[in-house]
Write a protein that holds these residues in place. Structure first.
Motif, PDB file in Angstrom:
ATOM      1  N   LEU A  11       0.830  -1.207   0.000  1.00 16.70           N
ATOM      2  CA  LEU A  11       0.000   0.000   0.000  1.00 16.70           C
ATOM      3  C   LEU A  11       0.864   1.257   0.000  1.00 16.70           C
ATOM      4  O   LEU A  11       0.572   2.208  -0.719  1.00 16.70           O
ATOM      5  CB  LEU A  11      -0.920   0.017   1.221  1.00 16.70           C
ATOM      6  N   GLU A  12       1.905   1.252   0.809  1.00 16.05           N
ATOM      7  CA  GLU A  12       2.806   2.406   0.858  1.00 16.05           C
ATOM      8  C   GLU A  12       3.470   2.623  -0.495  1.00 16.05           C
ATOM      9  O   GLU A  12       3.591   3.756  -0.967  1.00 16.05           O
ATOM     10  CB  GLU A  12       3.860   2.215   1.949  1.00 16.05           C
ATOM     11  N   GLU A  13       3.886   1.535  -1.129  1.00 13.45           N
ATOM     12  CA  GLU A  13       4.509   1.624  -2.454  1.00 13.45           C
ATOM     13  C   GLU A  13       3.517   2.182  -3.478  1.00 13.45           C
ATOM     14  O   GLU A  13       3.846   3.073  -4.268  1.00 13.45           O
ATOM     15  CB  GLU A  13       4.984   0.232  -2.887  1.00 13.45           C
ATOM     16  N   LEU A  14       2.292   1.675  -3.451  1.00 13.08           N
ATOM     17  CA  LEU A  14       1.270   2.139  -4.390  1.00 13.08           C
ATOM     18  C   LEU A  14       0.909   3.601  -4.133  1.00 13.08           C
ATOM     19  O   LEU A  14       0.724   4.374  -5.074  1.00 13.08           O
ATOM     20  CB  LEU A  14       0.027   1.249  -4.303  1.00 13.08           C
ATOM     21  N   GLN A  15       0.819   3.971  -2.866  1.00  8.89           N
ATOM     22  CA  GLN A  15       0.522   5.365  -2.504  1.00  8.89           C
ATOM     23  C   GLN A  15       1.611   6.294  -3.051  1.00  8.89           C
ATOM     24  O   GLN A  15       1.316   7.324  -3.654  1.00  8.89           O
ATOM     25  CB  GLN A  15       0.418   5.491  -0.979  1.00  8.89           C
ATOM     26  N   ALA A  16       2.862   5.913  -2.853  1.00  8.76           N
ATOM     27  CA  ALA A  16       3.982   6.737  -3.323  1.00  8.76           C
ATOM     28  C   ALA A  16       4.001   6.840  -4.847  1.00  8.76           C
ATOM     29  O   ALA A  16       4.363   7.881  -5.406  1.00  8.76           O
ATOM     30  CB  ALA A  16       5.304   6.160  -2.813  1.00  8.76           C
ATOM     31  N   LEU A  17       3.594   5.785  -5.517  1.00  4.75           N
ATOM     32  CA  LEU A  17       3.594   5.754  -6.978  1.00  4.75           C
ATOM     33  C   LEU A  17       2.402   6.509  -7.578  1.00  4.75           C
ATOM     34  O   LEU A  17       2.551   7.264  -8.542  1.00  4.75           O
ATOM     35  CB  LEU A  17       3.572   4.290  -7.447  1.00  4.75           C
ATOM     36  N   ALA A  19      -0.266   8.498  -5.881  1.00  2.00           N
ATOM     37  CA  ALA A  19      -0.756   9.784  -5.359  1.00  2.00           C
ATOM     38  C   ALA A  19      -0.241  10.975  -6.173  1.00  2.00           C
ATOM     39  O   ALA A  19      -1.029  11.863  -6.516  1.00  2.00           O
ATOM     40  CB  ALA A  19      -0.419   9.934  -3.881  1.00  2.00           C
ATOM     41  N   PRO A  20       1.048  11.014  -6.535  1.00  2.00           N
ATOM     42  CA  PRO A  20       1.516  12.157  -7.336  1.00  2.00           C
ATOM     43  C   PRO A  20       0.824  12.257  -8.703  1.00  2.00           C
ATOM     44  O   PRO A  20       0.604  13.361  -9.207  1.00  2.00           O
ATOM     45  CB  PRO A  20       3.016  11.883  -7.509  1.00  2.00           C
ATOM     46  N   VAL A  21       0.459  11.124  -9.277  1.00  2.00           N
ATOM     47  CA  VAL A  21      -0.247  11.120 -10.566  1.00  2.00           C
ATOM     48  C   VAL A  21      -1.626  11.757 -10.392  1.00  2.00           C
ATOM     49  O   VAL A  21      -2.039  12.612 -11.184  1.00  2.00           O
ATOM     50  CB  VAL A  21      -0.386   9.675 -11.115  1.00  2.00           C
ATOM     51  N   VAL A  22      -2.323  11.351  -9.341  1.00  2.00           N
ATOM     52  CA  VAL A  22      -3.661  11.881  -9.068  1.00  2.00           C
ATOM     53  C   VAL A  22      -3.592  13.388  -8.808  1.00  2.00           C
ATOM     54  O   VAL A  22      -4.372  14.168  -9.369  1.00  2.00           O
ATOM     55  CB  VAL A  22      -4.299  11.140  -7.866  1.00  2.00           C
ATOM     56  N   GLU A  28      -7.480  15.271  -5.423  1.00  2.00           N
ATOM     57  CA  GLU A  28      -6.897  14.821  -4.170  1.00  2.00           C
ATOM     58  C   GLU A  28      -6.929  13.294  -4.172  1.00  2.00           C
ATOM     59  O   GLU A  28      -7.944  12.693  -4.520  1.00  2.00           O
ATOM     60  CB  GLU A  28      -7.724  15.339  -2.991  1.00  2.00           C
ATOM     61  N   CYS A  29      -5.819  12.685  -3.819  1.00  2.00           N
ATOM     62  CA  CYS A  29      -5.796  11.227  -3.668  1.00  2.00           C
ATOM     63  C   CYS A  29      -6.278  10.949  -2.249  1.00  2.00           C
ATOM     64  O   CYS A  29      -5.522  11.058  -1.287  1.00  2.00           O
ATOM     65  CB  CYS A  29      -4.394  10.672  -3.893  1.00  2.00           C
ATOM     66  N   TRP A  30      -7.571  10.626  -2.120  1.00  2.00           N
ATOM     67  CA  TRP A  30      -8.181  10.459  -0.803  1.00  2.00           C
ATOM     68  C   TRP A  30      -7.638   9.221  -0.096  1.00  2.00           C
ATOM     69  O   TRP A  30      -7.430   9.221   1.106  1.00  2.00           O
ATOM     70  CB  TRP A  30      -9.702  10.394  -0.937  1.00  2.00           C
ATOM     71  N   GLY A  31      -7.398   8.168  -0.866  1.00  2.00           N
ATOM     72  CA  GLY A  31      -6.868   6.948  -0.270  1.00  2.00           C
ATOM     73  C   GLY A  31      -6.793   5.822  -1.280  1.00  2.00           C
ATOM     74  O   GLY A  31      -7.371   5.907  -2.367  1.00  2.00           O
ATOM     75  N   ILE A  32      -6.070   4.794  -0.903  1.00  2.00           N
ATOM     76  CA  ILE A  32      -5.879   3.631  -1.768  1.00  2.00           C
ATOM     77  C   ILE A  32      -6.119   2.374  -0.944  1.00  2.00           C
ATOM     78  O   ILE A  32      -5.648   2.272   0.191  1.00  2.00           O
ATOM     79  CB  ILE A  32      -4.456   3.616  -2.363  1.00  2.00           C
ATOM     80  N   GLU A  33      -6.852   1.448  -1.530  1.00  2.00           N
ATOM     81  CA  GLU A  33      -7.053   0.131  -0.919  1.00  2.00           C
ATOM     82  C   GLU A  33      -6.543  -0.918  -1.897  1.00  2.00           C
ATOM     83  O   GLU A  33      -6.768  -0.799  -3.104  1.00  2.00           O
ATOM     84  CB  GLU A  33      -8.539  -0.141  -0.658  1.00  2.00           C
ATOM     85  N   PHE A  34      -5.860  -1.912  -1.371  1.00  2.00           N
ATOM     86  CA  PHE A  34      -5.427  -3.026  -2.209  1.00  2.00           C
ATOM     87  C   PHE A  34      -5.700  -4.316  -1.462  1.00  2.00           C
ATOM     88  O   PHE A  34      -5.229  -4.502  -0.343  1.00  2.00           O
ATOM     89  CB  PHE A  34      -3.937  -2.927  -2.554  1.00  2.00           C
ATOM     90  N   SER A  35      -6.498  -5.172  -2.067  1.00  2.00           N
ATOM     91  CA  SER A  35      -6.734  -6.480  -1.465  1.00  2.00           C
ATOM     92  C   SER A  35      -6.213  -7.532  -2.434  1.00  2.00           C
ATOM     93  O   SER A  35      -6.679  -7.634  -3.565  1.00  2.00           O
ATOM     94  CB  SER A  35      -8.218  -6.693  -1.151  1.00  2.00           C
ATOM     95  N   ALA A  36      -5.200  -8.252  -1.989  1.00  2.00           N
ATOM     96  CA  ALA A  36      -4.571  -9.285  -2.806  1.00  2.00           C
ATOM     97  C   ALA A  36      -5.277 -10.609  -2.552  1.00  2.00           C
ATOM     98  O   ALA A  36      -5.120 -11.198  -1.487  1.00  2.00           O
ATOM     99  CB  ALA A  36      -3.091  -9.390  -2.464  1.00  2.00           C
ATOM    100  N   GLN A  37      -6.065 -11.034  -3.517  1.00  2.00           N
ATOM    101  CA  GLN A  37      -6.802 -12.290  -3.381  1.00  2.00           C
ATOM    102  C   GLN A  37      -6.747 -13.053  -4.691  1.00  2.00           C
ATOM    103  O   GLN A  37      -7.772 -13.322  -5.311  1.00  2.00           O
ATOM    104  CB  GLN A  37      -8.245 -12.018  -2.960  1.00  2.00           C
ATOM    105  N   GLY A  38      -5.538 -13.362  -5.134  1.00  2.00           N
ATOM    106  CA  GLY A  38      -5.367 -14.121  -6.368  1.00  2.00           C
ATOM    107  C   GLY A  38      -5.966 -13.400  -7.558  1.00  2.00           C
ATOM    108  O   GLY A  38      -5.705 -12.228  -7.782  1.00  2.00           O
ATOM    109  N   ARG A  39      -6.795 -14.103  -8.317  1.00  2.00           N
ATOM    110  CA  ARG A  39      -7.404 -13.520  -9.517  1.00  2.00           C
ATOM    111  C   ARG A  39      -8.437 -12.451  -9.198  1.00  2.00           C
ATOM    112  O   ARG A  39      -8.880 -11.728 -10.085  1.00  2.00           O
ATOM    113  CB  ARG A  39      -8.081 -14.604 -10.344  1.00  2.00           C
ATOM    114  N   HIS A  40      -8.839 -12.386  -7.959  1.00  2.00           N
ATOM    115  CA  HIS A  40      -9.859 -11.412  -7.569  1.00  2.00           C
ATOM    116  C   HIS A  40      -9.257 -10.235  -6.810  1.00  2.00           C
ATOM    117  O   HIS A  40      -9.936  -9.581  -6.034  1.00  2.00           O
ATOM    118  CB  HIS A  40     -10.943 -12.097  -6.729  1.00  2.00           C
ATOM    119  N   SER A  41      -7.980  -9.969  -7.029  1.00  2.00           N
ATOM    120  CA  SER A  41      -7.325  -8.849  -6.363  1.00  2.00           C
ATOM    121  C   SER A  41      -7.907  -7.534  -6.877  1.00  2.00           C
ATOM    122  O   SER A  41      -8.296  -7.421  -8.040  1.00  2.00           O
ATOM    123  CB  SER A  41      -5.818  -8.892  -6.604  1.00  2.00           C
ATOM    124  N   MET A  42      -7.957  -6.553  -5.975  1.00  2.00           N
ATOM    125  CA  MET A  42      -8.584  -5.273  -6.311  1.00  2.00           C
ATOM    126  C   MET A  42      -7.700  -4.121  -5.843  1.00  2.00           C
ATOM    127  O   MET A  42      -7.255  -4.099  -4.698  1.00  2.00           O
ATOM    128  CB  MET A  42      -9.948  -5.178  -5.616  1.00  2.00           C
TER     129      MET A  42
END
Length: 158
Positions: A11-17, A19-22, A28-42
């Motif tokens: 999450l920290e890596e994704l936020q750093a990557l 947020a500046p794009v947003v 405003e980059c309000w927040g990021i969620e990442f759920s790693a669940q195989g093929r159903h990752s979001m």
């Protein structure tokens, strides 16, 4: 390595990557969620702006983020990218966001039990340093922000 730590560092890596794009697009980059669940990752990216977010805003940000993700390739599994506004049940991610929404009703789920429970629903009283203060009935809880797994505003329709 503990899975929670892996997800947290991802999450920290994704936020750093991302947020500046947003922000560069004027949102405003309000927040990021990442759920790693195989093929159903979001990967869910919440954006906000003065006056609210429209579907076109989400599409613009999604295209830019997709390009960055394709080049940088930070996620090794298949995933779905979703860009959306925080909505009425606005998720809260940072201590500043908790402070901003003091006085609102919230639902909070912790990563592990605190004082014998993981779920709290009540009045967000504010913050004290790195603790979120929630009043549940007649008891106040100081919840360490790093223990919070998920927190959302409970919309009121008064």
């Amino acid at each position: 390595m503990h899975e929670g730590v892996q997800v947290s560092s991802k999450l920290e890596e994704l936020q750093a990557l991302l947020a500046p794009v947003v922000v560069a697009l004027g949102y405003e980059c309000w927040g990021i969620e990442f759920s790693a669940q195989g093929r159903h990752s979001m990967l869910r990216v919440y954006i906000d702006k003065e006056g609210g977010v429209l579907v076109d805003d989400c599409a613009i940000v999604s295209r830019q983020i997709s390009g960055v993700l394709d080049v940088e390739d930070p996620i090794s599994v298949e995933y779905t990218l979703e860009v959306s506004s925080p909505g009425m049940e606005r998720p809260l991610f940072t201590i500043d966001q908790f402070a901003k929404f003091a006085g609102e009703q919230v639902k909070i789920k912790l990563r592990s039990p605190f004082e014998g429970r993981r779920n709290f629903q009540g009045l967000l009283r504010g913050v004290e340093e790195q603790d979120v203060v929630v009043q549940v009935e007649d008891h106040e809880f100081l919840l360490p922000i790093d223990m919070i797994d998920k927190a959302n505003i409970i919309p009121s329709f008064d």
